[in-house]
Design an enzyme around this catalytic site. Structure first.
Site, PDB file in Angstrom:
ATOM      1  N   TYR A 148       0.845  -0.913   0.073  1.00 36.91           N
ATOM      2  CA  TYR A 148       0.013  -0.081   0.077  1.00 36.91           C
ATOM      3  C   TYR A 148       0.827   1.209   0.032  1.00 36.91           C
ATOM      4  CZ  TYR A 148      -2.695   3.797   1.743  1.00 36.91           C
ATOM      5  OH  TYR A 148      -3.240   4.980   1.905  1.00 36.91           O
ATOM      6  N   PRO A 169       1.054  14.925   3.302  1.00 36.31           N
ATOM      7  CA  PRO A 169       0.091  13.917   4.036  1.00 36.31           C
ATOM      8  C   PRO A 169       0.166  12.540   3.605  1.00 36.31           C
ATOM      9  CG  PRO A 169      -1.034  15.201   2.250  1.00 36.31           C
ATOM     10  CD  PRO A 169       0.286  15.780   2.272  1.00 36.31           C
ATOM     11  N   SER A 206      -2.901  13.968   7.081  1.00 34.27           N
ATOM     12  CA  SER A 206      -3.902  13.515   6.284  1.00 34.27           C
ATOM     13  C   SER A 206      -5.287  13.328   6.997  1.00 34.27           C
ATOM     14  CB  SER A 206      -3.450  11.931   5.885  1.00 34.27           C
ATOM     15  OG  SER A 206      -4.531  11.102   5.177  1.00 34.27           O
ATOM     16  N   TYR A 256      -9.895  15.647   2.215  1.00 32.25           N
ATOM     17  CA  TYR A 256     -10.780  14.909   1.461  1.00 32.25           C
ATOM     18  C   TYR A 256     -12.031  15.368   1.587  1.00 32.25           C
ATOM     19  CZ  TYR A 256      -6.958  11.544  -0.178  1.00 32.25           C
ATOM     20  OH  TYR A 256      -5.764  11.017  -0.974  1.00 32.25           O
ATOM     21  N   THR A 271      -6.957  18.145  -1.473  1.00 35.36           N
ATOM     22  CA  THR A 271      -6.303  17.358  -2.650  1.00 35.36           C
ATOM     23  C   THR A 271      -7.660  17.351  -3.619  1.00 35.36           C
ATOM     24  OG1 THR A 271      -5.282  16.067  -0.901  1.00 35.36           O
ATOM     25  CG2 THR A 271      -5.751  15.098  -3.086  1.00 35.36           C
ATOM     26  N   ARG A 301      -4.675   0.833  -8.021  1.00 33.54           N
ATOM     27  CA  ARG A 301      -3.400   0.345  -7.609  1.00 33.54           C
ATOM     28  C   ARG A 301      -3.586  -1.166  -7.398  1.00 33.54           C
ATOM     29  NH1 ARG A 301      -3.846   5.128  -2.734  1.00 33.54           N
ATOM     30  NH2 ARG A 301      -4.166   6.501  -4.235  1.00 33.54           N
ATOM     31  N   LYS A 308      -3.603  21.049  -3.905  1.00 36.14           N
ATOM     32  CA  LYS A 308      -2.892  19.898  -4.053  1.00 36.14           C
ATOM     33  C   LYS A 308      -3.146  18.938  -5.107  1.00 36.14           C
ATOM     34  CE  LYS A 308      -0.677  16.103  -1.400  1.00 36.14           C
ATOM     35  NZ  LYS A 308      -1.137  14.739  -2.079  1.00 36.14           N
ATOM     36  N   HIS A 327       0.398  12.686  -6.724  1.00 38.72           N
ATOM     37  CA  HIS A 327      -0.351  11.986  -5.667  1.00 38.72           C
ATOM     38  C   HIS A 327       0.950  10.726  -5.497  1.00 38.72           C
ATOM     39  CE1 HIS A 327      -4.058  11.319  -3.168  1.00 38.72           C
ATOM     40  NE2 HIS A 327      -3.167  10.397  -2.777  1.00 38.72           N
ATOM     41  N   ASP A 386       5.485  17.953  -4.706  1.00 38.86           N
ATOM     42  CA  ASP A 386       6.037  16.684  -4.199  1.00 38.86           C
ATOM     43  C   ASP A 386       5.992  15.580  -5.298  1.00 38.86           C
ATOM     44  OD1 ASP A 386       3.417  15.348  -4.710  1.00 38.86           O
ATOM     45  OD2 ASP A 386       2.517  16.086  -2.604  1.00 38.86           O
ATOM     46  N   GLY A 387       6.823  14.474  -4.796  1.00 34.49           N
ATOM     47  CA  GLY A 387       6.796  13.324  -5.677  1.00 34.49           C
ATOM     48  C   GLY A 387       8.273  12.978  -6.266  1.00 34.49           C
ATOM     49  N   VAL A 438      10.967  13.062  -4.387  1.00 34.31           N
ATOM     50  CA  VAL A 438      12.235  13.870  -3.891  1.00 34.31           C
ATOM     51  C   VAL A 438      13.002  12.983  -2.598  1.00 34.31           C
ATOM     52  CG1 VAL A 438      12.988  15.722  -2.454  1.00 34.31           C
ATOM     53  CG2 VAL A 438      11.109  16.087  -3.956  1.00 34.31           C
ATOM     54  N   ARG A 439      14.108  12.616  -3.184  1.00 39.01           N
ATOM     55  CA  ARG A 439      14.774  11.489  -2.102  1.00 39.01           C
ATOM     56  C   ARG A 439      16.161  11.998  -1.762  1.00 39.01           C
ATOM     57  NH1 ARG A 439      10.492  10.583  -2.639  1.00 39.01           N
ATOM     58  NH2 ARG A 439       9.128   8.486  -3.063  1.00 39.01           N
ATOM     59  N   GLY A 470       6.865  12.190   0.867  1.00 35.41           N
ATOM     60  CA  GLY A 470       5.659  11.454   1.185  1.00 35.41           C
ATOM     61  C   GLY A 470       6.273   9.914   1.955  1.00 35.41           C
TER      62      GLY A 470
HETATM   63  C1  FNR Z   1      -0.410   9.506  -0.025  1.00 33.14           C
HETATM   64  N1  FNR Z   1      -0.579  10.722  -0.616  1.00 33.14           N
HETATM   65  C2  FNR Z   1      -1.712  11.124  -0.147  1.00 33.14           C
HETATM   66  N2  FNR Z   1      -2.130  12.369  -0.488  1.00 33.14           N
HETATM   67  C3  FNR Z   1      -3.288  13.006   0.098  1.00 33.14           C
HETATM   68  O1  FNR Z   1      -3.695  14.118  -0.292  1.00 33.14           O
HETATM   69  N3  FNR Z   1      -3.885  12.493   1.060  1.00 33.14           N
HETATM   70  C4  FNR Z   1      -3.459  11.217   1.640  1.00 33.14           C
HETATM   71  O2  FNR Z   1      -3.974  10.845   2.525  1.00 33.14           O
HETATM   72  C5  FNR Z   1      -2.525  10.511   1.118  1.00 33.14           C
HETATM   73  N4  FNR Z   1      -2.082   9.417   1.112  1.00 33.14           N
HETATM   74  C6  FNR Z   1      -0.789   8.902   0.901  1.00 33.14           C
HETATM   75  C7  FNR Z   1      -0.466   7.681   1.506  1.00 33.14           C
HETATM   76  C8  FNR Z   1       0.563   6.891   0.775  1.00 33.14           C
HETATM   77  C9  FNR Z   1       1.294   5.762   1.449  1.00 33.14           C
HETATM   78  C10 FNR Z   1       1.317   7.600  -0.139  1.00 33.14           C
HETATM   79  C11 FNR Z   1       2.640   7.243  -0.637  1.00 33.14           C
HETATM   80  C12 FNR Z   1       0.957   8.802  -0.520  1.00 33.14           C
HETATM   81  C13 FNR Z   1       0.102  11.511  -1.557  1.00 33.14           C
HETATM   82  C14 FNR Z   1       1.379  12.289  -0.892  1.00 33.14           C
HETATM   83  O3  FNR Z   1       0.714  13.339  -0.176  1.00 33.14           O
HETATM   84  C15 FNR Z   1       2.205  12.921  -1.795  1.00 33.14           C
HETATM   85  O4  FNR Z   1       1.663  13.547  -2.883  1.00 33.14           O
HETATM   86  C16 FNR Z   1       3.403  11.715  -2.513  1.00 33.14           C
HETATM   87  O5  FNR Z   1       3.519  10.676  -1.522  1.00 33.14           O
HETATM   88  C17 FNR Z   1       4.654  12.430  -2.886  1.00 33.14           C
HETATM   89  O6  FNR Z   1       5.351  11.569  -3.288  1.00 33.14           O
HETATM   90  P1  FNR Z   1       6.650  10.790  -2.764  1.00 33.14           P
HETATM   91  O7  FNR Z   1       7.433  11.560  -1.861  1.00 33.14           O
HETATM   92  O8  FNR Z   1       5.778   9.526  -1.913  1.00 33.14           O
HETATM   93  O9  FNR Z   1       7.316  10.148  -4.001  1.00 33.14           O
END
Ligand code: FNR
Length: 370
Positions: A25, A78, A107, A130, A156, A165, A231, A255, A286-287, A289-290, A309
């Site tokens: 997940y 989040p 979140s 949400y 979001t 997924r 977002k 996301h 976001d996305g 970044v490591r 995230g």
């Molecule tokens: C998320 N993301 C997410 N976004 C959001 O708006 N509400 C949420 O509850 C969640 N939950 C969530 C759970 C998990 C396990 C992941 C991996 C991601 C998206 C999150 O906010 C963010 O956009 C990404 O995780 C950024 O990318 P990286 O850093 O995971 O690559």
């Protein structure tokens, strides 16, 4: 166990420690997971043009976000259900963000409530929203977040339905029964039923409002005075509309590649959004970044800051609060080093000229013939 020396290493440790359903997940993206790989790969299409012989004995990474002073432009995105990673879940994340002086976004689907997270002590926190079909639920929740001292709403907008997924479908993913979506516990919306596919996808289909539109961004402003970050923006068109509708900031996000597959990486979408925003509101990313170098690249392309995230949930799984602290510290140290080696002493000195991208000039990255 060997010493962890970068953020990415926490993923393998989390995989060892977590039940498969939970790890999958956290880790997975939508469908072919093309965008998931692309979120990382695209950073390698950006190279540095470092400046030399600049006194970099003092580096200042501080900045302000919506008027709040933070020590570095690295914040927490989040991510839902953090208690699946570690018993202290969101409490640990909240504690880990206070002393490095940065922002945590909680979140809507946290396994700790807004009040519980607030009880961990002072800190600058944003609340991710949400929008449920039942608007009374939304209004109540926003009011609670406000009362608990949260400073902004991250709305979001990329999830009218849950992305496909496949790991979650195969695993019949549900929130383990000993946990609840704490913000919704009292509203009878805190648990997730087993489904024939992903339990989360069914939950979203049942509860989340697919009719959500720009007029609701306006509506949200009638029920809260908190600034709203939109977002999930990936285009210039939506950037302009978001600003027209009163957004205080934009988060360029796909996301974590969990919604629509084959959207571009966020780092490649960023500049289009920055240009459309014309400096009227801050743009975040976001996305993928490591690395500290990734942070620098995002800022060079015009981001005001970035959010992480997965590194949070993976490091939580590995080492709890200490893990999240270490992730923030490593990114901070790497970013500081990148600034020094690029000849930048403050964030305002980071410019577009400090990088070159593959899309700048067709041959820019090809070695010249001598
Ligand atoms: C998320 N993301 C997410 N976004 C959001 O708006 N509400 C949420 O509850 C969640 N939950 C969530 C759970 C998990 C396990 C992941 C991996 C991601 C998206 C999150 O906010 C963010 O956009 C990404 O995780 C950024 O990318 P990286 O850093 O995971 O690559």
């Amino acid at each position: 166990m060997a010493e962890v020396t970068n953020v990415t290493e926490y993923q393998a440790i989390a995989k060892e420690k977590l039940p498969k359903m939970v790890y999958d997940y956290y880790a997975s993206g939508a469908e072919d997971q093309w965008t998931l790989a692309e979120n990382r790969n695209a950073f390698s299409r950006i190279l540095f043009r470092p400046r030399i012989l600049i006194d970099v004995s003092k580096i200042d990474m501080a900045t302000t976000v919506l008027g709040f002073k933070i020590s570095m432009p690295i914040m927490i995105a989040p991510t839902a259900m953090q208690k699946m990673a570690h018993p202290e879940g969101e409490y640990a994340t909240a504690r880990a963000t206070t002393s490095p002086g940065t922002i945590m976004t909680l979140s809507s689907w946290a396994t700790s409530s807004v009040e519980e997270v607030a009880s961990t002590g002072p800190g600058i926190r944003f609340f991710q929203l949400y929008v449920y079909k039942d608007r009374n639920v939304v209004a109540q929740l926003v009011r609670r977040a406000e009362r608990a001292g949260f400073k902004a709403i991250a709305l979001t907008v990329d999830t009218p339905r849950l992305g496909r997924r496949e790991a979650d479908i195969k695993n019949r993913f549900v929130l383990p029964p000993f946990l609840t979506l704490k913000n919704f516990e009292g509203l009878d919306l805190g648990s997730m039923d087993k489904a024939e596919d992903s339990g989360l996808a069914s939950y979203v289909a049942g509860q989340i409002d697919r009719t959500l539109s720009w007029k609701d961004v306006k509506w949200l402003q009638t029920i809260t005075s908190l600034p709203i970050l939109v977002k999930g923006v990936l285009t210039a068109e939506d950037t302009r509309i978001a600003i027209q509708n009163g957004a205080s900031g934009i988060i360029v996000s796909n996301h974590g590649a969990r919604q629509l597959d084959y959207v571009p990486s966020t780092i490649m979408a960023l500049e289009e959004v920055v240009k459309a925003a014309q400096g009227r509101v801050p743009v975040f990313l976001d996305g993928g970044v490591r690395r500290g170098t990734d942070v620098f690249k995002a800022l060079a392309l015009g981001a005001a800051g970035i959010f992480i995230g997965r590194p949070v949930v993976f490091s939580l799984a590995a080492e709890g609060e200490a893990g999240v602290r270490k992730v923030l510290q490593m990114l901070r140290d790497e970013f500081e080093l990148t600034m020094a080696l690029s000849g930048c002493r403050s964030l305002s000195e980071i410019t577009r000229n400090h990088i070159v991208t593959e899309w700048d000039a067709p041959k820019a990255l090809i070695a010249p013939r001598l």
